[in-house]
Write a protein that holds these residues in place. Structure first.
Motif, PDB file in Angstrom:
ATOM      1  N   ASP A   1      32.746 -31.573  -1.126  1.00 35.97           N
ATOM      2  CA  ASP A   1      33.465 -30.941  -1.562  1.00 35.97           C
ATOM      3  C   ASP A   1      34.859 -31.485  -1.805  1.00 35.97           C
ATOM      4  O   ASP A   1      34.966 -30.997  -0.571  1.00 35.97           O
ATOM      5  CB  ASP A   1      33.171 -29.675  -2.237  1.00 35.97           C
ATOM      6  CG  ASP A   1      33.765 -29.930  -3.700  1.00 35.97           C
ATOM      7  OD1 ASP A   1      34.602 -28.212  -3.351  1.00 35.97           O
ATOM      8  OD2 ASP A   1      33.321 -29.403  -4.552  1.00 35.97           O
ATOM      9  N   PRO A   2      36.474 -31.055  -2.458  1.00 29.68           N
ATOM     10  CA  PRO A   2      37.441 -31.863  -1.602  1.00 29.68           C
ATOM     11  C   PRO A   2      37.747 -30.221  -0.995  1.00 29.68           C
ATOM     12  O   PRO A   2      38.436 -30.107  -0.022  1.00 29.68           O
ATOM     13  CB  PRO A   2      38.437 -31.767  -2.132  1.00 29.68           C
ATOM     14  CG  PRO A   2      37.420 -32.484  -3.745  1.00 29.68           C
ATOM     15  CD  PRO A   2      35.638 -32.136  -3.019  1.00 29.68           C
ATOM     16  N   ASP A   3      37.044 -28.985  -1.767  1.00 33.50           N
ATOM     17  CA  ASP A   3      37.593 -27.773  -1.598  1.00 33.50           C
ATOM     18  C   ASP A   3      36.389 -26.873  -0.493  1.00 33.50           C
ATOM     19  O   ASP A   3      36.707 -26.360   0.121  1.00 33.50           O
ATOM     20  CB  ASP A   3      37.836 -27.145  -2.974  1.00 33.50           C
ATOM     21  CG  ASP A   3      38.249 -27.244  -3.352  1.00 33.50           C
ATOM     22  OD1 ASP A   3      39.251 -27.925  -2.674  1.00 33.50           O
ATOM     23  OD2 ASP A   3      38.515 -27.809  -5.029  1.00 33.50           O
ATOM     24  N   MET A   4      35.046 -27.364  -1.109  1.00 37.55           N
ATOM     25  CA  MET A   4      33.874 -26.674  -0.184  1.00 37.55           C
ATOM     26  C   MET A   4      33.205 -27.259   0.797  1.00 37.55           C
ATOM     27  O   MET A   4      32.520 -26.793   1.758  1.00 37.55           O
ATOM     28  CB  MET A   4      33.038 -26.420  -0.929  1.00 37.55           C
ATOM     29  CG  MET A   4      33.787 -25.602  -2.131  1.00 37.55           C
ATOM     30  SD  MET A   4      33.987 -23.948  -1.844  1.00 37.55           S
ATOM     31  CE  MET A   4      33.033 -22.636  -3.041  1.00 37.55           C
TER      32      MET A   4
ATOM     33  N   PHE B   1      33.857 -37.309  11.333  1.00 41.31           N
ATOM     34  CA  PHE B   1      34.569 -35.998  10.439  1.00 41.31           C
ATOM     35  C   PHE B   1      33.759 -35.147  10.449  1.00 41.31           C
ATOM     36  O   PHE B   1      32.809 -34.540  10.929  1.00 41.31           O
ATOM     37  CB  PHE B   1      34.898 -36.965   9.068  1.00 41.31           C
ATOM     38  CG  PHE B   1      33.465 -36.267   8.315  1.00 41.31           C
ATOM     39  CD1 PHE B   1      32.911 -35.136   7.832  1.00 41.31           C
ATOM     40  CD2 PHE B   1      32.320 -37.524   8.250  1.00 41.31           C
ATOM     41  CE1 PHE B   1      31.897 -35.005   7.209  1.00 41.31           C
ATOM     42  CE2 PHE B   1      31.282 -37.107   7.598  1.00 41.31           C
ATOM     43  CZ  PHE B   1      30.646 -36.293   6.660  1.00 41.31           C
ATOM     44  N   LEU B   2      35.010 -34.075  10.282  1.00 40.60           N
ATOM     45  CA  LEU B   2      34.768 -32.435  10.176  1.00 40.60           C
ATOM     46  C   LEU B   2      35.207 -31.696   9.330  1.00 40.60           C
ATOM     47  O   LEU B   2      35.931 -31.912   8.453  1.00 40.60           O
ATOM     48  CB  LEU B   2      35.205 -31.475  12.007  1.00 40.60           C
ATOM     49  CG  LEU B   2      35.256 -30.261  11.853  1.00 40.60           C
ATOM     50  CD1 LEU B   2      33.797 -29.868  12.891  1.00 40.60           C
ATOM     51  CD2 LEU B   2      36.925 -30.364  12.808  1.00 40.60           C
ATOM     52  N   CYS B   3      34.253 -30.972   9.164  1.00 44.02           N
ATOM     53  CA  CYS B   3      34.623 -30.085   7.691  1.00 44.02           C
ATOM     54  C   CYS B   3      33.890 -28.503   8.478  1.00 44.02           C
ATOM     55  O   CYS B   3      33.580 -28.141   9.383  1.00 44.02           O
ATOM     56  CB  CYS B   3      32.410 -29.987   6.920  1.00 44.02           C
ATOM     57  SG  CYS B   3      33.098 -31.698   5.570  1.00 44.02           S
ATOM     58  N   ARG B   4      35.518 -27.707   8.118  1.00 43.42           N
ATOM     59  CA  ARG B   4      35.257 -26.147   7.763  1.00 43.42           C
ATOM     60  C   ARG B   4      34.599 -25.416   7.053  1.00 43.42           C
ATOM     61  O   ARG B   4      33.837 -25.750   6.189  1.00 43.42           O
ATOM     62  CB  ARG B   4      36.623 -25.922   7.687  1.00 43.42           C
ATOM     63  CG  ARG B   4      37.704 -26.405   7.854  1.00 43.42           C
ATOM     64  CD  ARG B   4      39.121 -25.922   8.024  1.00 43.42           C
ATOM     65  NE  ARG B   4      39.506 -24.609   8.045  1.00 43.42           N
ATOM     66  CZ  ARG B   4      39.337 -23.786   9.115  1.00 43.42           C
ATOM     67  NH1 ARG B   4      39.627 -24.212   9.856  1.00 43.42           N
ATOM     68  NH2 ARG B   4      39.544 -22.481   8.426  1.00 43.42           N
ATOM     69  N   CYS B   5      34.096 -24.341   7.821  1.00 43.57           N
ATOM     70  CA  CYS B   5      32.711 -23.842   7.160  1.00 43.57           C
ATOM     71  C   CYS B   5      34.186 -23.317   5.458  1.00 43.57           C
ATOM     72  O   CYS B   5      35.015 -22.635   5.636  1.00 43.57           O
ATOM     73  CB  CYS B   5      32.980 -22.036   7.637  1.00 43.57           C
ATOM     74  SG  CYS B   5      31.908 -21.224   7.074  1.00 43.57           S
ATOM     75  N   GLY B   6      33.303 -23.151   4.755  1.00 39.42           N
ATOM     76  CA  GLY B   6      34.290 -23.220   3.372  1.00 39.42           C
ATOM     77  C   GLY B   6      35.427 -23.688   3.120  1.00 39.42           C
ATOM     78  O   GLY B   6      36.185 -23.363   1.935  1.00 39.42           O
TER      79      GLY B   6
END
Length: 171
Positions: free
Chosen positions: A99-102, A157-162
């Motif tokens: 998700d682009p935001d989550m 790639f890295l996804c930030r928490c929330g």
């Protein structure tokens, strides 16, 4: 191939499969599992599971922060593939489904491809950004960054928490 989500609860058999540091090796690397969390201030217990081309390593620590007892859990999922194209395809698929935001799982996620393996590091939001980045950096070093980012290839790639995910490039 069915891929388990990062929120899968480990079975009782897996919980019982605790390892000593010398007995647990991160698949595809030859590196001890506890090398991943060596820079963190907590002691971790390990549990592991392997089924066909999928391996999971669960890191669990019970810590006290202030007066609060907390459970810190990390999960490293490793998937073996038959060829490099399949690994890249799976990495791109996971990135495109975020998700682009989550992000990918509304938690910390770091995904990297290396040789014929895809590595998915997942942690709950209780872990700070600095600590998660420290673990992701440790995994990057284990996977040999010169190979990971060969020819300026974006293979992690890295996804930030929330928060959102971003492709990583060589530093």
């Amino acid at each position: 191939m069915a891929i388990l989500s990062p929120t899968v609860i480990f079975s009782a058999e897996m919980q019982a499969a605790a390892f000593k540091e010398k007995d647990c090796i991160i698949p595809g690397t030859g590196t001890a599992c506890l090398s991943l969390v060596k820079d963190l201030p907590w002691n971790f217990d390990l549990a592991s599971n392997k089924k066909n081309d999928l391996s999971d390593i669960l890191y669990t620590s019970y810590a006290t922060i202030g007066k609060q007892a907390v459970k810190i859990r990390l999960r490293l999922e490793i998937i073996a593939f038959a060829n490099k194209e399949e690994v890249g395809e799976e990495l791109r698929e996971r990135y495109s489904t975020a998700d682009p935001d989550m992000g990918l799982s509304y938690a910390w996620d770091f995904i990297a491809d290396h040789n014929l393996h895809l590595y998915h590091l997942h942690a709950d939001c209780i872990l700070s950004e600095a600590n998660f980045v420290s673990i992701a950096d440790a995994l990057t070093e284990i996977l040999e960054p010169t190979d990971l980012f060969q020819n300026n290839n974006q293979s992690a790639f890295l996804c930030r928490c929330g928060g959102p995910c971003r492709m990583l490039t060589p530093r």
